[in-house]
Design an enzyme around this catalytic site. Sequence first.
Site, PDB file in Angstrom:
ATOM      1  N   ALA A  25       1.189  -1.476   0.439  1.00 49.87           N
ATOM      2  CA  ALA A  25      -0.295   0.184   0.023  1.00 49.87           C
ATOM      3  C   ALA A  25       0.878   1.059   0.168  1.00 49.87           C
ATOM      4  O   ALA A  25       1.826   1.198   0.723  1.00 49.87           O
ATOM      5  CB  ALA A  25      -0.934  -0.210   1.121  1.00 49.87           C
ATOM      6  N   GLY A  26       0.736   2.438  -0.721  1.00 48.38           N
ATOM      7  CA  GLY A  26       0.911   3.583  -0.786  1.00 48.38           C
ATOM      8  C   GLY A  26       0.571   4.504  -0.650  1.00 48.38           C
ATOM      9  O   GLY A  26      -0.405   4.742  -0.315  1.00 48.38           O
ATOM     10  N   VAL A  31      -1.883  -2.313  -3.515  1.00 45.84           N
ATOM     11  CA  VAL A  31      -1.548  -2.761  -4.707  1.00 45.84           C
ATOM     12  C   VAL A  31      -1.754  -4.175  -4.629  1.00 45.84           C
ATOM     13  O   VAL A  31      -1.453  -4.875  -3.209  1.00 45.84           O
ATOM     14  CB  VAL A  31      -0.293  -3.092  -4.959  1.00 45.84           C
ATOM     15  CG1 VAL A  31       0.216  -3.588  -6.075  1.00 45.84           C
ATOM     16  CG2 VAL A  31      -0.141  -1.260  -5.403  1.00 45.84           C
ATOM     17  N   ASP A 139       9.723   9.015  -8.926  1.00 49.45           N
ATOM     18  CA  ASP A 139       9.121   8.679  -7.789  1.00 49.45           C
ATOM     19  C   ASP A 139      10.373   7.092  -7.806  1.00 49.45           C
ATOM     20  O   ASP A 139      10.266   5.880  -7.260  1.00 49.45           O
ATOM     21  CB  ASP A 139       8.768   7.923  -7.489  1.00 49.45           C
ATOM     22  CG  ASP A 139       8.906   7.682  -6.053  1.00 49.45           C
ATOM     23  OD1 ASP A 139       9.762   8.010  -5.166  1.00 49.45           O
ATOM     24  OD2 ASP A 139       7.349   6.910  -5.368  1.00 49.45           O
TER      25      ASP A 139
END
Length: 352
Positions: A25-26, A31, A139
């Site tokens: 998770a972000g 995901v 990123d």
Amino acid sequence: MAMMRLRREDPRVVGTFKLHRRLGAGGMGVVYLGSDRRGQRVALKVIRPDLAEDQEFRSRFAREVSAARRIRGGCTARLVAADLDATRPWFATQYVPGPSLHDKVAESGPLSAAETAAVGAALAEGLVAVHEAGVVHRDLKPSNILLSPKGPRIIDFGIAWSTGASTLTHVGTAVGSPGFLAPEQVRGQPVTPASDVFSLGATLAYATLGDSPFGQGSSEVMLYRVVHEEPQLRGVPAALAPLLRACLAKSPQERPSTLQLSLRLKEIAAREARGLGPSASRPAAAPARPPGPRRPAGAGPARGGARQQRPRSGARRAADRRLLRQRLIVFVTVTLLVALGIAAAQGCQGPV
């Protein structure tokens, strides 16, 4: 890549994909590992509910997905499907097996100069394709590099920025990971392909050091160092240090292009594989001769001459050890280069 069981609140089906596990998770969402009816595995990201309600975010997100569709090859995880009109928008990319560069270094230690150069050459070549599609990753970091059996893959274009589009955050807000994002990102200035070059330089420095070249600390401290302080590259192999320092230049104009970087890293990888790097070409210091009485001029061989040969035997053994190490490095690096060559021949497409 670590997998976790689905939680009670997680969906079981998204679009035509059945979800099996959580991959992580972000800041943008969760995901999942999923698969379609044919068994093709995907990494599927579902956007956070609060972002899904932001119409401005949705329009920008649609542009990013459109840009991602234009990327071909480039050692990236290929976009498989997306639904931008869903209650919670989502997109699915090809699932890439293998550890992240971050996990690899954490578990096995820093990479050698040859390994780092080979991985970096493939990533730089991948960024050439990404930038040609009008996309900037923004990123790039060790956890967004997966070391698949067919070579490294760049993943997580969730905050990528397409040329000509507005950014996903307000001006002045840094997007990315402190210690790996470029100074212009911290300042809220325009983001360009040179920003990815900076991030790649920091990522390759991490591969050889096991840490960010800007150390550790709070986000504020790290962002300050990126903008105002020079990177700490002590410990980076001599073959790579000058090139990585150029990548980490504060001014985008002073950094090499991704194409220049790819070519230079390929040269370094090949040279290091042959054992011709700076460390290999430096002559070994001769062993010091122990002090002893001087023989008169014209005198014959001193007694105990056999004992005087011992320093040379020790030097020979040291040379044999160096040769063995060089051969081992050549074997490992050539194996890696062959794998990267196969990946390049297949268009850097990972396994389905």
